[in-house]
Write a protein that holds these residues in place. Structure first.
Motif, PDB file in Angstrom:
ATOM      1  N   PHE A  33     -31.700  78.011  -0.470  1.00  0.00           N
ATOM      2  CA  PHE A  33     -31.877  76.881   0.445  1.00  0.00           C
ATOM      3  C   PHE A  33     -31.205  75.630  -0.122  1.00  0.00           C
ATOM      4  CE2 PHE A  33     -35.896  79.164   1.845  1.00  0.00           C
ATOM      5  CZ  PHE A  33     -35.382  79.525   3.084  1.00  0.00           C
ATOM      6  N   ALA A  34     -31.414  75.387  -1.413  1.00  0.00           N
ATOM      7  CA  ALA A  34     -30.830  74.206  -2.050  1.00  0.00           C
ATOM      8  C   ALA A  34     -29.308  74.266  -2.022  1.00  0.00           C
ATOM      9  CB  ALA A  34     -31.331  74.086  -3.489  1.00  0.00           C
ATOM     10  N   ALA A  35     -28.748  75.454  -2.272  1.00  0.00           N
ATOM     11  CA  ALA A  35     -27.292  75.609  -2.234  1.00  0.00           C
ATOM     12  C   ALA A  35     -26.751  75.318  -0.840  1.00  0.00           C
ATOM     13  CB  ALA A  35     -26.913  77.023  -2.670  1.00  0.00           C
ATOM     14  N   ALA A  36     -27.451  75.812   0.177  1.00  0.00           N
ATOM     15  CA  ALA A  36     -27.015  75.572   1.560  1.00  0.00           C
ATOM     16  C   ALA A  36     -27.072  74.088   1.906  1.00  0.00           C
ATOM     17  CB  ALA A  36     -27.895  76.374   2.520  1.00  0.00           C
ATOM     18  N   ILE A  37     -28.133  73.414   1.477  1.00  0.00           N
ATOM     19  CA  ILE A  37     -28.251  71.976   1.744  1.00  0.00           C
ATOM     20  C   ILE A  37     -27.120  71.212   1.061  1.00  0.00           C
ATOM     21  CG2 ILE A  37     -29.654  69.929   1.271  1.00  0.00           C
ATOM     22  CD1 ILE A  37     -30.676  71.625   3.568  1.00  0.00           C
ATOM     23  N   ALA A  38     -26.812  71.562  -0.189  1.00  0.00           N
ATOM     24  CA  ALA A  38     -25.734  70.888  -0.909  1.00  0.00           C
ATOM     25  C   ALA A  38     -24.401  71.081  -0.185  1.00  0.00           C
ATOM     26  CB  ALA A  38     -25.645  71.420  -2.339  1.00  0.00           C
ATOM     27  N   LEU A  39     -24.147  72.305   0.286  1.00  0.00           N
ATOM     28  CA  LEU A  39     -22.900  72.571   1.016  1.00  0.00           C
ATOM     29  C   LEU A  39     -22.837  71.735   2.293  1.00  0.00           C
ATOM     30  CD1 LEU A  39     -20.298  74.216   1.427  1.00  0.00           C
ATOM     31  CD2 LEU A  39     -21.700  75.958   2.580  1.00  0.00           C
ATOM     32  N   MET A  40     -23.949  71.643   2.993  1.00  0.00           N
ATOM     33  CA  MET A  40     -23.966  70.885   4.254  1.00  0.00           C
ATOM     34  C   MET A  40     -23.779  69.391   4.018  1.00  0.00           C
ATOM     35  SD  MET A  40     -26.740  72.863   6.588  1.00  0.00           S
ATOM     36  CE  MET A  40     -26.275  74.419   7.352  1.00  0.00           C
ATOM     37  N   ILE A  41     -24.342  68.891   2.904  1.00  0.00           N
ATOM     38  CA  ILE A  41     -24.094  67.488   2.568  1.00  0.00           C
ATOM     39  C   ILE A  41     -22.602  67.271   2.354  1.00  0.00           C
ATOM     40  CG2 ILE A  41     -24.394  65.714   0.790  1.00  0.00           C
ATOM     41  CD1 ILE A  41     -27.228  66.765   0.364  1.00  0.00           C
ATOM     42  N   GLY A  42     -21.988  68.179   1.573  1.00  0.00           N
ATOM     43  CA  GLY A  42     -20.566  68.038   1.281  1.00  0.00           C
ATOM     44  C   GLY A  42     -19.713  68.092   2.524  1.00  0.00           C
ATOM     45  N   ILE A  43     -19.953  69.061   3.390  1.00  0.00           N
ATOM     46  CA  ILE A  43     -19.154  69.191   4.613  1.00  0.00           C
ATOM     47  C   ILE A  43     -19.449  68.051   5.578  1.00  0.00           C
ATOM     48  CG2 ILE A  43     -18.796  70.626   6.660  1.00  0.00           C
ATOM     49  CD1 ILE A  43     -19.226  73.081   4.885  1.00  0.00           C
ATOM     50  N   GLY A  44     -20.752  67.748   5.730  1.00  0.00           N
ATOM     51  CA  GLY A  44     -21.139  66.703   6.684  1.00  0.00           C
ATOM     52  C   GLY A  44     -20.563  65.342   6.360  1.00  0.00           C
ATOM     53  N   ASN A  45     -20.284  65.094   5.071  1.00  0.00           N
ATOM     54  CA  ASN A  45     -19.712  63.799   4.689  1.00  0.00           C
ATOM     55  C   ASN A  45     -18.342  63.547   5.304  1.00  0.00           C
ATOM     56  OD1 ASN A  45     -21.780  62.721   3.091  1.00  0.00           O
ATOM     57  ND2 ASN A  45     -21.121  63.874   1.291  1.00  0.00           N
ATOM     58  N   TYR A  46     -17.621  64.625   5.660  1.00  0.00           N
ATOM     59  CA  TYR A  46     -16.262  64.469   6.193  1.00  0.00           C
ATOM     60  C   TYR A  46     -16.178  64.731   7.695  1.00  0.00           C
ATOM     61  CZ  TYR A  46     -14.864  64.385   1.321  1.00  0.00           C
ATOM     62  OH  TYR A  46     -14.739  64.047  -0.008  1.00  0.00           O
ATOM     63  N   LEU A  47     -17.310  64.981   8.333  1.00  0.00           N
ATOM     64  CA  LEU A  47     -17.308  65.244   9.764  1.00  0.00           C
ATOM     65  C   LEU A  47     -17.612  63.974  10.548  1.00  0.00           C
ATOM     66  CD1 LEU A  47     -19.193  68.662   9.937  1.00  0.00           C
ATOM     67  CD2 LEU A  47     -16.732  68.255  10.063  1.00  0.00           C
ATOM     68  N   LYS A  48     -16.992  63.852  11.688  1.00  0.00           N
ATOM     69  CA  LYS A  48     -17.250  62.744  12.596  1.00  0.00           C
ATOM     70  C   LYS A  48     -18.198  63.231  13.692  1.00  0.00           C
ATOM     71  CE  LYS A  48     -12.879  62.461  13.431  1.00  0.00           C
ATOM     72  NZ  LYS A  48     -11.562  62.073  13.987  1.00  0.00           N
ATOM     73  N   TRP A  49     -18.759  62.290  14.422  1.00  0.00           N
ATOM     74  CA  TRP A  49     -19.566  62.646  15.572  1.00  0.00           C
ATOM     75  C   TRP A  49     -18.679  63.305  16.624  1.00  0.00           C
ATOM     76  CZ3 TRP A  49     -24.538  62.403  14.512  1.00  0.00           C
ATOM     77  CH2 TRP A  49     -24.992  61.452  13.591  1.00  0.00           C
ATOM     78  N   ASN A  50     -19.268  64.186  17.404  1.00  0.00           N
ATOM     79  CA  ASN A  50     -18.583  64.909  18.473  1.00  0.00           C
ATOM     80  C   ASN A  50     -17.582  65.918  17.900  1.00  0.00           C
ATOM     81  OD1 ASN A  50     -19.989  63.480  20.552  1.00  0.00           O
ATOM     82  ND2 ASN A  50     -18.630  61.731  20.172  1.00  0.00           N
ATOM     83  N   ASN A  51     -16.298  65.791  18.191  1.00  0.00           N
ATOM     84  CA  ASN A  51     -15.341  66.836  17.851  1.00  0.00           C
ATOM     85  C   ASN A  51     -14.585  66.531  16.561  1.00  0.00           C
ATOM     86  OD1 ASN A  51     -15.965  68.250  20.218  1.00  0.00           O
ATOM     87  ND2 ASN A  51     -14.529  67.008  21.408  1.00  0.00           N
ATOM     88  N   ASN A  52     -14.257  67.603  15.832  1.00  0.00           N
ATOM     89  CA  ASN A  52     -13.448  67.512  14.617  1.00  0.00           C
ATOM     90  C   ASN A  52     -12.435  68.640  14.637  1.00  0.00           C
ATOM     91  OD1 ASN A  52     -15.000  65.501  12.535  1.00  0.00           O
ATOM     92  ND2 ASN A  52     -16.467  66.591  13.830  1.00  0.00           N
ATOM     93  N   ASN A  53     -11.427  68.511  13.802  1.00  0.00           N
ATOM     94  CA  ASN A  53     -10.488  69.617  13.666  1.00  0.00           C
ATOM     95  C   ASN A  53     -10.363  69.992  12.194  1.00  0.00           C
ATOM     96  OD1 ASN A  53      -7.967  68.199  12.460  1.00  0.00           O
ATOM     97  ND2 ASN A  53      -8.527  66.919  14.227  1.00  0.00           N
ATOM     98  N   ILE A  54     -10.039  71.242  11.968  1.00  0.00           N
ATOM     99  CA  ILE A  54      -9.988  71.772  10.604  1.00  0.00           C
ATOM    100  C   ILE A  54      -8.960  71.022   9.762  1.00  0.00           C
ATOM    101  CG2 ILE A  54      -9.447  73.811   9.207  1.00  0.00           C
ATOM    102  CD1 ILE A  54     -12.070  74.078  10.563  1.00  0.00           C
ATOM    103  N   LYS A  55      -7.830  70.725  10.333  1.00  0.00           N
ATOM    104  CA  LYS A  55      -6.771  70.069   9.567  1.00  0.00           C
ATOM    105  C   LYS A  55      -7.221  68.712   9.059  1.00  0.00           C
ATOM    106  CE  LYS A  55      -1.965  68.547   9.837  1.00  0.00           C
ATOM    107  NZ  LYS A  55      -0.743  68.426  10.700  1.00  0.00           N
ATOM    108  N   GLY A  56      -7.803  67.921   9.954  1.00  0.00           N
ATOM    109  CA  GLY A  56      -8.285  66.595   9.545  1.00  0.00           C
ATOM    110  C   GLY A  56      -9.374  66.686   8.498  1.00  0.00           C
TER     111      GLY A  56
END
Length: 796
Positions: A433-456
């Protein structure tokens, strides 16, 4: 005719009981007045508002005064009161007299009521149009809590426990002949005393901060119910956000302070043992965090309303459930934190039921009217925040399920066995669970609201990913970790850390808030530090003394130290130098030595593990941590001859026995033979002196022989004993009496034991990084709370 007791301070107790009854009445009336004030079409609503505020203020005032009276009784040690007698004693200093206020059920509940009253007064001041609805719920909660302090019998049913119950009126003392004495109070010279586990600096802050967090959790719950009640499914969120953050901040700080206390005062080796009561406090904190992230999503995207309401209701329900586990006595056999069963379980269970039923009622009633969720892109910030919240909830449910096995067994009549090794059990479940939360923090830091693209996303995050991988490889080279799950958790923790840091330094305009980013840095640091600290901690003490420790001590983890005899311990040599006794604690000095280039020992540092003595409740073994920047060397006593050390007596009396010439007796594993007896008289200068000398031979089980010549001298009517001592055997043998029987004497045998202790030493690498991470988390929460407070009334 009733007994007229002497010396009892009755006015304080009577006043306290009356004030609690008045407090209950005032908060019930306040709730009714707030209910009237919620009817906006009522022209008298403003008047009802003012009356309700006045009644709740009266409630708060009388509860404050009741608390002051209890403090007065505790500080002045009025032992005629049960609560005072149980939790105080003559030797307690002022700071621990203060701590005794929340040491027991009644006092801690009163403190909790005071905390909720303070939050109620703040809501009156700052809640604006939400005030009557929110305060109605807070007032009802106060009524439940205050009723737990009544300590009265209604139709034969005991309602609550009063902190102002007289000792002679306690149920267990009814009919006790001791209290038939009108002057019984003069016979009570001291109290039972504060639990020795609570006599620690951190215990002055851990319980009150925890209770402030519990009280703060009531506010977002009240806002959520008010939002459902008024059908303003979105408008309640922004005003509730700073209160949600306050609950997370204070509850988190309370948990952390408890961890510091455990690290400094307990000997399980760490700051978290997955104790059931620790878990019960952690679970509502986790649920509050899950609800917080859904609140952020709802504010920004007008989404996830149903799970947000469910999580917010559950957060406060589990706050009360945690106190049920603590106070019902159901965990008394599995937790060092649990109170005994004093009949409060049913009362608290009804409170939990009221919270769950009211929450379920409003949610079910409004479920069809909740705004529909917008279609969410799977690669968007809102989806990942929602997914992270669900994972946090799954984590908390795993913790609370295992913790609640005794409750499940009792209710269902089942016999589920709790895990034998609780630390391994929880670590195995929680690490993924802790590993999953850490991964989501890392990914979520670079995501914008609504739509995102892999390249960006990859263009933004490649640097943090690369840096995380490099640091992870270096770590594995320097500190190899074999557990694959822990490796993944560490890698993802590095990614969460560097991405959060990157968010602050490069993408200021994109992150939610500085407070959120700082908290995420702290969480990432904490997860990394937890892996590095507890997967690499090492017990460095091994028994190199040559003496067997017996079956109760592991030879691979404990070291027997004889005073002033150095022994190797990992990279050090250690030597036990002795102890000091301050009347309450035994402080043992263990010097850690190194060798210089000449091969001579020099002291590197001294460790001072201690034992807090308490005959009534058991001694407490307190560790000592030598703190270095990148590690702690953690030492504690696993065995010491406490009674001998406390009395400063280095001799053990093995007994007295009569022995006749040529007889043999056993001493330890040896044989003592009475070989000869001589008497000498000296009358010179009118001094009457008789000296009787015994010749005894000791034969050891190794075949060694030792002789003793104790003397018994009668000089001018005065007896002088001359005991004989053997260095090799560490034995004193003396003639204690001359028998009337011929050639028979009484001898006393004393053994001089070498002073020794048994220690255990653990090295915790990077433990200070863990403490730093917790400070960072709290700092981030405070910054976020401050920001949300400023924008609480901003409409969107």
């Amino acid at each position: 005719m009733s007994t007229q007791y002497i010396g009892e301070n009755l006015w304080a107790g009577h006043s306290g009981k009356i004030l609690i009854i008045a407090g209950l009445l005032f908060t019930i009336l306040a709730a009714l007045a707030y209910l009237k004030a919620t009817r906006k079409n009522n022209t008298l609503s403003e008047k009802w508002n003012r009356n309700a505020d006045f009644l709740f203020s009266l409630h708060s005032a009388v509860m404050f005064i009741a608390a002051i009276i209890l403090f007065y009784l505790l500080i002045n040690r009025h032992y005629e009161y049960k609560y005072v007698w149980i939790h105080t004693e003559n030797s307690l200093g002022l700071e621990y007299l203060v701590a005794s206020f929340w040491a027991g059920q009644e006092g801690s509940l009163l403190f909790w009521v005071i905390c909720q009253a303070v939050f109620g007064l703040l809501i009156i001041r700052f809640a604006g149009n939400w005030k009557p609805n929110v305060m109605f719920i807070i007032s009802l909660s106060q009524a439940f809590m205050t009723s737990m302090l009544l300590g009265i019998s209604v139709l034969g049913i005991q309602v609550g426990m009063s902190p102002f119950t007289l000792l002679r009126e306690a149920t267990e003392n009814i009919g006790n002949a001791f209290f038939e004495n009108p002057n019984y109070l003069q016979l009570i010279t001291d109290g039972n005393g504060l639990n020795p586990l609570l006599r620690n600096f951190w215990m002055l802050s851990h319980p009150p901060v925890l209770f402030i967090g519990f009280a703060a959790a009531l506010v977002p719950f009240s806002y959520a119910i008010s939002g459902l009640w008024t059908k303003k499914y979105h408008d309640w969120i922004k005003p509730a956000l700073p209160w949600m953050l306050a609950a997370i901040l204070f509850l988190g700080a309370g948990i952390i302070l408890g961890g510091v206390w455990a690290y400094e005062s307990l000997t399980f080796g760490g700051f978290w043992a997955w104790d059931p009561i620790e878990n019960a406090s952690l679970v509502p904190w986790l649920i509050l965090i899950a609800a917080l992230h859904l609140m952020i999503v709802a504010v920004k995207q007008k989404n996830t309303y149903l799970p947000l309401f469910i999580f917010t209701v559950l957060s406060f329900a589990f706050v009360i459930y945690s106190t049920f586990l603590t106070r019902s006595g159901i965990l008394a056999d599995t937790s060092v934190h649990s109170f005994g069963d004093d009949g409060m379980g049913l009362h608290i269970f009804i409170y939990i039921l009221a919270i769950c039923v009211s929450g379920a009622f409003f949610i079910i009633k409004n479920i069809k009217n909740l705004p529909p969720d917008k279609k969410t892109n799977l690669f968007s910030k809102e989806f990942w925040l929602f997914a992270a919240s669900l994972i946090i909830m799954l984590s908390s449910f795993q913790i609370i399920f295992t913790t609640s096995l005794p409750v499940i067994n009792k209710i269902a009549g089942a016999n589920f066995a709790p895990p034998v090794d609780v630390v391994s059990h929880y670590n195995k479940w929680q690490a993924p669970f802790a590993a999953a939360i850490a991964l989501m923090i890392g990914i979520g830091n670079y995501l914008k609201w609504n739509n995102n693209n892999i390249k960006g996303f990859l263009l933004s995050s490649w640097f943090a990913i690369a840096l995380s991988v490099v640091i992870f490889i270096v770590t594995m080279f320097l500190y190899p970790i074999s557990n694959v799950v822990y490796q993944v958790m560490l890698l993802f923790s590095y990614y969460a850390f560097f991405s959060s840091l990157d968010n602050i330094l490069r993408f200021k305009e994109k992150h939610i808030s500085a407070g959120g980013a700082i908290s995420h840095i702290g969480i990432a640091l904490f997860l990394a530090a937890a892996i590095l600290t507890f997967s690499k901690q090492e017990v460095i003490s091994k028994n190199t003394s040559g003496y067997s420790l017996g079956s109760g001590f592991s030879e691979q983890e404990n070291l027997l130290l004889i005073k002033n005899k150095p022994l190797p311990l990992d990279d050090y040599h250690v030597i036990y130098k002795g102890y000091d006794f301050d009347g309450e604690r035994l402080f043992y000095q263990v010097d850690f030595l190194k060798k210089n280039k000449k091969g001579e020992f020099y002291k590197k540092f001294s460790s001072f593990p201690s034992v807090l003595l308490n005959e009534k409740m058991g001694n407490v073994y307190e560790p000592y941590a030598k703190i270095y920047p990148f590690k702690d060397i953690f030492t504690y006593i696993t065995y010491a001859e406490i009674d001998k050390d406390a009395s400063n007596d280095s001799h053990k009396h093995l007994g007295k026995t009569e022995i006749t010439l040529n007889d043999t007796i056993g001493i330890n594993n040896d044989f003592l033979v009475f070989h000869d007896l001589t008497a000498k008289s000296d009358d010179a200068e009118n001094k009457s002196t008789i000296v009787i000398t015994a010749h005894l031979k000791n034969l050891t089980h190794f075949g060694q022989k030792h002789t003793f010549f104790p003397k018994y001298e009668l000089k001018n009517g005065r007896i002088i004993f001359h005991d004989d001592y053997s260095d090799d055997l560490s034995l004193y043998i003396g003639i204690s009496n001359i028998s009337d029987e011929p050639n028979t004497i009484e001898i006393s045998v004393y053994e001089e034991r070498e002073e020794f202790i048994v220690i255990k030493t653990i090295v915790f690498p990077f433990i200070n990084l863990l403490w730093l991470s917790l400070i960072v988390i709290l700092a981030g929460l405070f910054i976020a709370m401050k920001k949300r407070w400023k924008t609480r009334n901003v409409t969107n």
